[in-house]
Design an enzyme around this catalytic site. Structure first.
Site, PDB file in Angstrom:
ATOM      1  N   GLU A  82      87.969   2.191   3.642  1.00  0.00           N
ATOM      2  CA  GLU A  82      89.186   1.383   3.679  1.00  0.00           C
ATOM      3  C   GLU A  82      88.793   0.024   3.145  1.00  0.00           C
ATOM      4  O   GLU A  82      87.846  -0.604   3.635  1.00  0.00           O
ATOM      5  CB  GLU A  82      89.724   1.293   5.112  1.00  0.00           C
ATOM      6  CG  GLU A  82      91.143   0.760   5.209  1.00  0.00           C
ATOM      7  CD  GLU A  82      91.172  -0.748   5.321  1.00  0.00           C
ATOM      8  OE1 GLU A  82      91.751  -1.382   4.394  1.00  0.00           O
ATOM      9  OE2 GLU A  82      90.637  -1.293   6.280  1.00  0.00           O
TER      10      GLU A  82
ATOM     11  N   ILE B  48      76.252   6.411  -5.155  1.00  0.00           N
ATOM     12  CA  ILE B  48      76.163   7.740  -4.526  1.00  0.00           C
ATOM     13  C   ILE B  48      76.250   8.829  -5.588  1.00  0.00           C
ATOM     14  O   ILE B  48      75.491   9.803  -5.567  1.00  0.00           O
ATOM     15  CB  ILE B  48      77.270   7.898  -3.459  1.00  0.00           C
ATOM     16  CG1 ILE B  48      76.992   6.966  -2.277  1.00  0.00           C
ATOM     17  CG2 ILE B  48      77.373   9.342  -2.990  1.00  0.00           C
ATOM     18  CD1 ILE B  48      78.162   6.812  -1.324  1.00  0.00           C
TER      19      ILE B  48
ATOM     20  N   CYS C 164      92.804  -6.933   6.123  1.00  0.00           N
ATOM     21  CA  CYS C 164      93.111  -6.211   4.890  1.00  0.00           C
ATOM     22  C   CYS C 164      94.604  -5.914   4.797  1.00  0.00           C
ATOM     23  O   CYS C 164      95.129  -5.682   3.712  1.00  0.00           O
ATOM     24  CB  CYS C 164      92.299  -4.927   4.803  1.00  0.00           C
ATOM     25  SG  CYS C 164      92.357  -3.939   6.295  1.00  0.00           S
TER      26      CYS C 164
END
Length: 521
Positions: free
Chosen positions: A272, A256, A306
């Site tokens: 996340e 990006i 996670c």
């Protein structure tokens, strides 16, 4: 603990639709002819669904269509946008509850309890609480107005489109990643995980049935590098909403940044990622609770969260006074097998790469001198099954105490009671992650001290409670450091990332003269 030995003949799979699923672009099914399959991790010779993968032309059409739908969606009155998501929540928790759960169990390997918590409860919570949070967000207006003037704030959606890249391990996250930006008026390209395609497709169809206009969310399953790469290279790319691996997220951030001169505005990057989550057992901890919470935290959904417990620091006085025996006894009881047998606690890991990675870490731990206290076995003959494994290490910086495994592997480090302060330093500095952690102690001063010392070691901290299972509206979820941007899903905070505020001031009186009073003297 005997390892579950799968018997393919006894594994019953409910019949599902045989027609390959399509991409959904502008509300219409798109069949590219490029077919892929979603295997079932408990019986990998079979697959849950076949689906058409998005190609370059499909992604281009999806972006164009989303941008065309943007003006009408943004202009839709807030109460009507809210009604769509509230209806979707009712469909999730009612009409489609069991179909969503079944898809999550078969496709993602969750047992019935974990599928219920995820696909039914959390997804409907995300939609319902989201509506309440956005109502609160829109109500936040300037408190002060000068005489003869009125101020207000407009919370605009971002200019362009949002790319949502969702993971395999939570159907609810699949719905929340596109749902959050869409709720505040954004249009979204949704690229689901290949390992959660079917459940995510059901979520899209639920939103469609709830009244979501065509083009607001474009469903484009396909090869991650191709779909994501094409989206983030587009000048109208406005934001990335991502849940997945730290390595992938860092690469996307760099990509990006490399495209920055192409964009109309600075993209919002919301992510996340991984975790290496801890339980700290203080000498004052209540043993039975700490053991039970640790078993749940480490081995629910095969450790494929996670937030899952991965490193356990136990005071020697506690370890030798019953903790060790209780932990090994309880882990040995865990039943491993397919989720269609509701008596199983542990199911399969998601696929071949995960199986190889997890068993590889167990092997590395053995070679480095770690002691396998329970588990350690694996079987991939029919499904990808790994025994719940507890490793004892004398090296607090050994590989399985530092690197994310994302599987049913728990590594224990026993510290001398006198080395409590050193242990706090180890917890804080041993890994790059800072997602979740739990402190077990009856001593309030110990809880407070550890919390202060570990201020930046976790975005979610729990007292005498496992480090998994954040609840929407109760524990806003997210971590910092290598664990993500900590924008707190399940709270109002996440919605700020997908709006661009505009301040508007209206003058009622007018200016009689442009000169200052002193100029008229």
């Amino acid at each position: 603990m005997a390892l579950y030995t799968p018997q393919l003949a006894s594994f019953k799979v409910p019949a599902i639709d045989n027609e390959p699923m399509s991409c959904i672009v502008n509300g219409k099914e798109v069949k590219t002819g490029k077919l892929a399959k979603q295997p079932m991790p408990a019986t990998h010779a079979k697959h849950l669904c076949t689906y058409h993968e998005a190609d370059q032309a499909t992604v281009a059409s999806a972006i164009k269509g989303a941008l065309a739908a943007k003006a009408e969606w943004e202009a839709m009155p807030w109460n009507d946008r809210a009604a769509i998501f509230l209806k979707a929540a009712d469909l999730v928790s009612g009409k489609y509850r069991y179909k969503l759960m079944a898809a999550t169990m078969l496709g993602q390997g969750k047992n019935a309890w974990q599928a219920e918590i995820d696909a039914a409860a959390e997804l409907s919570d995300f939609f319902r609480f989201g509506v309440k949070y956005v109502e609160e967000l829109y109500s936040q207006q300037p408190l002060k107005n000068a005489p003869g003037a009125w101020n207000r704030i407009e919370y605009r959606p971002l200019e362009g489109f949002v790319l949502a890249v969702s993971p395999f391990n939570f159907t609810a996250i699949g719905g929340n990643l596109p749902g959050t930006p869409a709720l505040v008026g954004n249009v979204v390209l949704w690229k689901p995980s290949p390992a959660a395609t079917y459940s995510n497709y059901l979520v899209y169809k639920i939103l469609e049935e709830a009244g979501l206009p065509a083009g607001v969310i474009q469903f484009v399953p396909g090869p991650p590098e191709e779909v994501v790469g094409q989206a983030i290279s587009h000048p109208e790319f406005a934001s990335l909403h991502f849940t997945g691996s730290t390595l992938v997220f860092k690469k996307l951030w760099k990509d990006i940044a490399a495209n920055l001169d192409k964009y109309r505005s600075y993209p919002r990057i919301v992510g996340e990622t991984g975790g290496k989550n801890f339980h700290l057992i203080h000498p004052s901890a209540e043993i039975k609770n700490a053991v039970n919470q640790s078993v749940r935290g480490a081995f629910e959904y095969q450790g494929q969260k996670c937030s899952a417990l991965s490193r356990l620091y136990v005071a020697a006085s506690v370890w030798n006074n019953g903790f060790k025996d209780q932990l090994l006894t309880e882990v040995a009881k865990l039943k491993v097998g397919p989720p269609t047998d509701f008596t199983n606690f542990v199911g399969p890991v998601i696929g071949r790469p995960a199986f190889d990675k997890i068993t590889g870490y167990i092997k590395q731990a053995k070679e480095a001198g770690g002691e396998i206290l329970v588990g350690g076995g694996a079987d991939d003959s029919v499904g990808y099954f790994v025994q719940p494994t507890v490793i004892l290490t004398k090296d607090p910086k050994s590989v399985t105490m530092v690197e994310e495994i994302f599987g049913p592997v728990l590594t224990v480090y026993v510290y001398d009671d006198a080395d409590y302060e050193k242990t706090l330093d180890l917890i804080d500095t041993s890994t790059a992650y800072a997602l979740t952690g739990s402190i077990f102690a009856s001593d309030r001063k110990a809880l407070l001290h550890a919390t202060n010392r570990l201020r930046n070691a976790a975005g979610n901290v729990y007292y005498n409670e496992k480090c998994t299972g954040a609840v929407v509206g109760q524990q806003p979820f997210g971590g910092a450091r290598a664990s993500g941007t900590n924008d707190k899903a399940g709270s109002i905070s996440i919605f700020y990332r997908f709006v661009s505020a505009r301040s508007i001031k209206e003058n009622f009186v007018g200016l009689e003269d442009y000169l200052y009073p002193s100029n008229l003297a």
